[in-house]
Design an enzyme around this catalytic site. Structure first.
Site, PDB file in Angstrom:
ATOM      1  N   ILE A   9      16.325 -15.086 -10.559  1.00 39.25           N
ATOM      2  CA  ILE A   9      15.312 -15.535 -11.329  1.00 39.25           C
ATOM      3  C   ILE A   9      15.392 -16.813 -11.699  1.00 39.25           C
ATOM      4  CG2 ILE A   9      16.707 -14.934 -13.526  1.00 39.25           C
ATOM      5  CD1 ILE A   9      14.022 -13.566 -14.380  1.00 39.25           C
ATOM      6  N   THR A  10      16.437 -17.702 -11.421  1.00 44.01           N
ATOM      7  CA  THR A  10      16.303 -19.105 -11.840  1.00 44.01           C
ATOM      8  C   THR A  10      15.931 -19.906 -10.721  1.00 44.01           C
ATOM      9  OG1 THR A  10      18.669 -19.217 -11.033  1.00 44.01           O
ATOM     10  CG2 THR A  10      18.352 -18.898 -13.522  1.00 44.01           C
ATOM     11  N   GLY A  11      15.463 -19.367  -9.445  1.00 43.99           N
ATOM     12  CA  GLY A  11      14.906 -19.964  -8.355  1.00 43.99           C
ATOM     13  C   GLY A  11      13.475 -20.080  -8.578  1.00 43.99           C
ATOM     14  N   GLN A  12      12.954 -20.738  -7.604  1.00 46.54           N
ATOM     15  CA  GLN A  12      11.337 -20.887  -7.697  1.00 46.54           C
ATOM     16  C   GLN A  12      10.602 -19.406  -7.626  1.00 46.54           C
ATOM     17  OE1 GLN A  12       8.573 -22.945  -4.684  1.00 46.54           O
ATOM     18  NE2 GLN A  12       9.225 -21.263  -3.758  1.00 46.54           N
ATOM     19  N   ASP A  13      11.028 -18.566  -6.675  1.00 45.53           N
ATOM     20  CA  ASP A  13      10.244 -17.439  -6.507  1.00 45.53           C
ATOM     21  C   ASP A  13      10.630 -16.363  -7.855  1.00 45.53           C
ATOM     22  OD1 ASP A  13       9.573 -18.488  -4.064  1.00 45.53           O
ATOM     23  OD2 ASP A  13      10.143 -16.467  -2.922  1.00 45.53           O
ATOM     24  N   LEU A  61      25.871 -12.078  -7.106  1.00 52.16           N
ATOM     25  CA  LEU A  61      25.472 -11.103  -5.897  1.00 52.16           C
ATOM     26  C   LEU A  61      26.786 -10.845  -5.190  1.00 52.16           C
ATOM     27  CD1 LEU A  61      22.809 -10.269  -5.561  1.00 52.16           C
ATOM     28  CD2 LEU A  61      22.529 -12.172  -3.572  1.00 52.16           C
ATOM     29  N   GLN A  85      21.857 -18.143  -0.851  1.00 52.02           N
ATOM     30  CA  GLN A  85      21.880 -19.534  -0.477  1.00 52.02           C
ATOM     31  C   GLN A  85      20.925 -19.772   0.312  1.00 52.02           C
ATOM     32  OE1 GLN A  85      21.758 -22.657   0.753  1.00 52.02           O
ATOM     33  NE2 GLN A  85      22.760 -22.210   2.536  1.00 52.02           N
ATOM     34  N   SER A 127      12.988 -13.288   5.466  1.00 49.60           N
ATOM     35  CA  SER A 127      12.353 -14.726   6.065  1.00 49.60           C
ATOM     36  C   SER A 127      11.802 -14.843   7.437  1.00 49.60           C
ATOM     37  CB  SER A 127      13.448 -16.110   5.565  1.00 49.60           C
ATOM     38  OG  SER A 127      13.116 -17.082   6.192  1.00 49.60           O
ATOM     39  N   GLU A 129      12.186 -17.630   9.080  1.00 43.23           N
ATOM     40  CA  GLU A 129      13.380 -18.149   9.722  1.00 43.23           C
ATOM     41  C   GLU A 129      14.113 -17.130  10.880  1.00 43.23           C
ATOM     42  OE1 GLU A 129      14.516 -21.503   9.955  1.00 43.23           O
ATOM     43  OE2 GLU A 129      12.856 -21.899   8.694  1.00 43.23           O
ATOM     44  N   TYR A 151      22.194 -19.538   8.128  1.00 49.07           N
ATOM     45  CA  TYR A 151      20.941 -18.923   7.209  1.00 49.07           C
ATOM     46  C   TYR A 151      20.303 -17.594   7.843  1.00 49.07           C
ATOM     47  CZ  TYR A 151      16.836 -18.146   4.247  1.00 49.07           C
ATOM     48  OH  TYR A 151      15.483 -17.994   3.384  1.00 49.07           O
ATOM     49  N   HIS A 181       7.188 -20.942   1.478  1.00 50.70           N
ATOM     50  CA  HIS A 181       5.919 -21.201   0.328  1.00 50.70           C
ATOM     51  C   HIS A 181       6.779 -21.892  -0.705  1.00 50.70           C
ATOM     52  CE1 HIS A 181       8.475 -17.406   0.185  1.00 50.70           C
ATOM     53  NE2 HIS A 181       8.652 -17.576  -1.309  1.00 50.70           N
TER      54      HIS A 181
HETATM   55  P1  NDP Z   1      15.743 -20.616  -4.605  1.00 52.78           P
HETATM   56  O1  NDP Z   1      16.888 -21.578  -3.719  1.00 52.78           O
HETATM   57  O2  NDP Z   1      14.888 -21.604  -5.392  1.00 52.78           O
HETATM   58  O3  NDP Z   1      16.554 -19.528  -5.568  1.00 52.78           O
HETATM   59  C1  NDP Z   1      17.957 -18.995  -5.040  1.00 52.78           C
HETATM   60  C2  NDP Z   1      18.246 -18.328  -6.296  1.00 52.78           C
HETATM   61  O4  NDP Z   1      19.642 -17.413  -6.024  1.00 52.78           O
HETATM   62  C3  NDP Z   1      18.818 -19.141  -7.320  1.00 52.78           C
HETATM   63  O5  NDP Z   1      18.191 -18.449  -8.783  1.00 52.78           O
HETATM   64  C4  NDP Z   1      20.192 -18.990  -7.354  1.00 52.78           C
HETATM   65  O6  NDP Z   1      20.723 -19.227  -8.526  1.00 52.78           O
HETATM   66  C5  NDP Z   1      20.329 -17.851  -6.800  1.00 52.78           C
HETATM   67  N1  NDP Z   1      21.750 -17.598  -6.286  1.00 52.78           N
HETATM   68  C6  NDP Z   1      22.535 -18.065  -5.385  1.00 52.78           C
HETATM   69  N2  NDP Z   1      23.578 -17.898  -4.987  1.00 52.78           N
HETATM   70  C7  NDP Z   1      23.934 -16.777  -5.875  1.00 52.78           C
HETATM   71  C8  NDP Z   1      24.832 -15.805  -6.272  1.00 52.78           C
HETATM   72  N3  NDP Z   1      25.778 -15.756  -5.571  1.00 52.78           N
HETATM   73  N4  NDP Z   1      24.733 -14.804  -7.206  1.00 52.78           N
HETATM   74  C9  NDP Z   1      23.517 -14.755  -7.884  1.00 52.78           C
HETATM   75  N5  NDP Z   1      22.466 -15.612  -7.818  1.00 52.78           N
HETATM   76  C10 NDP Z   1      22.734 -16.679  -6.893  1.00 52.78           C
HETATM   77  O7  NDP Z   1      15.128 -19.880  -3.682  1.00 52.78           O
HETATM   78  P2  NDP Z   1      13.395 -19.380  -3.495  1.00 52.78           P
HETATM   79  O8  NDP Z   1      12.999 -18.804  -4.748  1.00 52.78           O
HETATM   80  O9  NDP Z   1      12.654 -20.622  -2.641  1.00 52.78           O
HETATM   81  O10 NDP Z   1      13.427 -17.900  -2.668  1.00 52.78           O
HETATM   82  C11 NDP Z   1      13.827 -16.885  -3.021  1.00 52.78           C
HETATM   83  C12 NDP Z   1      14.058 -16.017  -1.898  1.00 52.78           C
HETATM   84  O11 NDP Z   1      13.298 -15.878  -0.765  1.00 52.78           O
HETATM   85  C13 NDP Z   1      15.797 -16.437  -1.377  1.00 52.78           C
HETATM   86  O12 NDP Z   1      16.441 -15.503  -0.960  1.00 52.78           O
HETATM   87  C14 NDP Z   1      15.002 -17.190  -0.191  1.00 52.78           C
HETATM   88  O13 NDP Z   1      16.066 -17.288   0.878  1.00 52.78           O
HETATM   89  C15 NDP Z   1      14.070 -16.435   0.290  1.00 52.78           C
HETATM   90  N6  NDP Z   1      12.672 -16.867   0.967  1.00 52.78           N
HETATM   91  C16 NDP Z   1      12.409 -18.059   0.656  1.00 52.78           C
HETATM   92  C17 NDP Z   1      11.228 -18.614   1.183  1.00 52.78           C
HETATM   93  C18 NDP Z   1      10.564 -19.992   0.669  1.00 52.78           C
HETATM   94  O14 NDP Z   1       9.786 -20.333   1.497  1.00 52.78           O
HETATM   95  N7  NDP Z   1      10.891 -20.375  -0.590  1.00 52.78           N
HETATM   96  C19 NDP Z   1      10.866 -18.193   2.591  1.00 52.78           C
HETATM   97  C20 NDP Z   1      11.361 -16.702   2.835  1.00 52.78           C
HETATM   98  C21 NDP Z   1      12.387 -16.225   2.200  1.00 52.78           C
HETATM   99  P3  NDP Z   1      21.053 -20.875  -9.177  1.00 52.78           P
HETATM  100  O15 NDP Z   1      19.699 -21.359 -10.015  1.00 52.78           O
HETATM  101  O16 NDP Z   1      22.327 -20.682  -9.948  1.00 52.78           O
HETATM  102  O17 NDP Z   1      21.394 -21.660  -8.021  1.00 52.78           O
HETATM  103  P1  GDP Z   2      12.932 -24.277   6.302  1.00 53.37           P
HETATM  104  O1  GDP Z   2      11.869 -23.972   7.145  1.00 53.37           O
HETATM  105  O2  GDP Z   2      13.395 -23.185   5.319  1.00 53.37           O
HETATM  106  O3  GDP Z   2      14.143 -24.952   6.820  1.00 53.37           O
HETATM  107  O4  GDP Z   2      12.241 -25.296   5.163  1.00 53.37           O
HETATM  108  P2  GDP Z   2      12.450 -27.042   4.915  1.00 53.37           P
HETATM  109  O5  GDP Z   2      11.496 -27.298   3.972  1.00 53.37           O
HETATM  110  O6  GDP Z   2      13.921 -27.302   4.544  1.00 53.37           O
HETATM  111  O7  GDP Z   2      12.284 -27.478   6.165  1.00 53.37           O
HETATM  112  C1  GDP Z   2      11.109 -27.303   6.903  1.00 53.37           C
HETATM  113  C2  GDP Z   2      11.129 -28.181   8.246  1.00 53.37           C
HETATM  114  O8  GDP Z   2      11.158 -29.473   7.786  1.00 53.37           O
HETATM  115  C3  GDP Z   2      12.279 -28.166   9.346  1.00 53.37           C
HETATM  116  O9  GDP Z   2      11.802 -28.112  10.493  1.00 53.37           O
HETATM  117  C4  GDP Z   2      12.906 -29.372   8.991  1.00 53.37           C
HETATM  118  O10 GDP Z   2      13.773 -29.873  10.139  1.00 53.37           O
HETATM  119  C5  GDP Z   2      11.920 -30.414   8.871  1.00 53.37           C
HETATM  120  N1  GDP Z   2      12.245 -31.651   8.024  1.00 53.37           N
HETATM  121  C6  GDP Z   2      12.054 -32.822   8.254  1.00 53.37           C
HETATM  122  N2  GDP Z   2      12.622 -33.666   7.581  1.00 53.37           N
HETATM  123  C7  GDP Z   2      13.122 -32.829   6.524  1.00 53.37           C
HETATM  124  C8  GDP Z   2      13.850 -33.450   5.469  1.00 53.37           C
HETATM  125  O11 GDP Z   2      14.387 -34.459   5.177  1.00 53.37           O
HETATM  126  N3  GDP Z   2      14.430 -32.409   4.672  1.00 53.37           N
HETATM  127  C9  GDP Z   2      13.946 -31.079   4.722  1.00 53.37           C
HETATM  128  N4  GDP Z   2      14.370 -30.087   4.157  1.00 53.37           N
HETATM  129  N5  GDP Z   2      13.441 -30.682   6.051  1.00 53.37           N
HETATM  130  C10 GDP Z   2      12.942 -31.613   6.886  1.00 53.37           C
END
Ligand code: NDP
Ligand code: GDP
Length: 327
Positions: A9-13, A61, A85, A127, A129, A151, A181
């Site tokens: 919940i503390t992350g972007q989504d 987790l 992660q 994802s 990915e 990952y 996103h």
């Molecule tokens: P973020 O990295 O912003 O958020 C990740 C969250 O996971 C944070 O709240 C973090 O907490 C928490 N977290 C990490 N480790 C643990 C743990 N061991 N126990 C409990 N919580 C933990 O990710 P996004 O919001 O961008 O993405 C949300 C999900 O969607 C992720 O699973 C990501 O891999 C997946 N995803 C995202 C995409 C994107 O483009 N954004 C695309 C496809 C999938 P803390 O704040 O403490 O670090």
């Molecule tokens: P990902 O698609 O989940 O790996 O999202 P990222 O935003 O980390 O990376 C998207 C793409 O940007 C990948 O192909 C990276 O190799 C490329 N990229 C190029 N330069 C950078 C950089 O400085 N940081 C990151 N994070 N990605 C980069």
């Protein structure tokens, strides 16, 4: 009032999803891992004005008993497993941690639901990915996977565990295969936010250059606000299923950089350098999603263009740096 449990919940989504669910009348419980920096950890929720409206609970987790306890106490109707992660580049440096949190962590959450609340609906944050070295020009739910990073391997395990729990135990478990996103709340290490933050620094005279890695890769970028709506819609369906969520437009990093610098009236070629150590051991060269199923079954469509999103992100980063300058 339905109750939703959000991990991550503390992350972007997590922040955007919490805001959406609160607006839809949910009680929102968020799993937060204990941290010495807990005073700053709710920043994204605060930015969206929802920090005081969610209930944060302590857990991790990787700790199954904490998950079972939380599910038993709060009896959620819906569980969104967003914690991970989540940074691809870090996953080569910390492959085992990534496997433990991103892969096994999802299995822990599924097990907690199966044991303590099997009637709850479950969402897994999968994802694009996982498509990695792509096996089809446009990727949909039928495209074979070919993960290219620790990952992506961990996410693939979590995805199949979700499918497996659905088929083995009848859980209402869905997997959203979301393409990249972004938003002003995106982690600063991801390329879009690194770029919009760099643009803001350069515009305000705080920096002159921005170092990036591979500029040739292509991504299909959407806005996080749109994508969390797709998660919620998946759990509104009678039947659990898997869905690709994407815009259907793929743009090189170079072109995205040009658009972002253009938002501040800057020419990227005067500021961007490339650095070898930012090139990854293996690359996902192109991602381009086909979200036909999400459009037809969920009625989901993206509402924000890449240009609009980058403009919003540049504005937000300019505002952040100006506020810091004022002290
Ligand atoms: P973020 O990295 O912003 O958020 C990740 C969250 O996971 C944070 O709240 C973090 O907490 C928490 N977290 C990490 N480790 C643990 C743990 N061991 N126990 C409990 N919580 C933990 O990710 P996004 O919001 O961008 O993405 C949300 C999900 O969607 C992720 O699973 C990501 O891999 C997946 N995803 C995202 C995409 C994107 O483009 N954004 C695309 C496809 C999938 P803390 O704040 O403490 O670090
Ligand atoms: P990902 O698609 O989940 O790996 O999202 P990222 O935003 O980390 O990376 C998207 C793409 O940007 C990948 O192909 C990276 O190799 C490329 N990229 C190029 N330069 C950078 C950089 O400085 N940081 C990151 N994070 N990605 C980069």
């Amino acid at each position: 009032m339905p109750t939703a449990l959000i991990t991550g919940i503390t992350g972007q989504d997590g922040a955007y999803l919490a805001k959406l669910l609160l607006a839809e009348g949910y009680t929102v419980v968020g799993l937060m891992r204990r941290s010495a920096s807990s005073d700053v950890i709710g920043e994204r929720l605060r930015w969206l004005g929802v920090l005081d409206h969610v209930q944060l609970v302590d857990g991790n987790l990787t700790d199954l008993s904490s998950l079972i306890r939380i599910v038993q106490e709060h009896r959620p109707d819906e569980v969104y497993n967003l914690a991970a992660q989540s940074f691809v580049a870090a996953s080569w440096r910390q492959p085992l941690l990534t496997g433990t949190v991103t892969g096994l962590g999802a299995a822990n959450m599924l097990e907690a639901v199966r044991i303590a609340r099997p009637e709850a609906r479950f969402y897994q944050a999968s994802s694009s990915e996982m498509f990695g070295r792509i096996q089809a020009e446009r990727q949909n739910e039928h495209t074979p996977f070919y993960p290219r990073s620790p990952y992506a391997v961990a996410k693939l395990y979590a995805h199949w565990m979700t499918v497996n729990h659905r088929e083995s135990f009848g859980l209402h478990a869905s997997s959203g295969i979301l393409f990249n996103h972004e938003s002003p709340l995106r982690g600063i290490e991801f390329v879009t936010r690194k770029v919009t933050d760099g643009v803001a620094r350069i515009k305000l005279g705080l920096a002159r250059e921005l170092a990036l890695g591979n500029l040739d890769a292509k991504r299909d970028w959407g806005h996080a606000r749109d994508y969390v709506r797709a998660m919620w819609l998946m759990l509104r369906q009678d039947q659990p299923d898997d869905y690709v969520v994407a815009t259907g437009r793929s743009v090189t990093i170079r072109d995205m950089v040009a658009i972002a610098f253009g938002c501040a009236g800057l020419d990227w070629r005067e500021h961007v350098t490339t650095r070898q150590d930012l090139i990854r051991p293996a690359e996902v060269d192109v991602l381009l999603g086909d979200a036909t199923k999400a459009r037809e079954r969920l009625g989901w469509e993206p509402s924000v263009t890449l240009e609009e999103m980058l403009a919003e992100m540049v504005e937000a980063d300019l505002a952040r740096h100006r506020a810091r300058q004022r002290g």
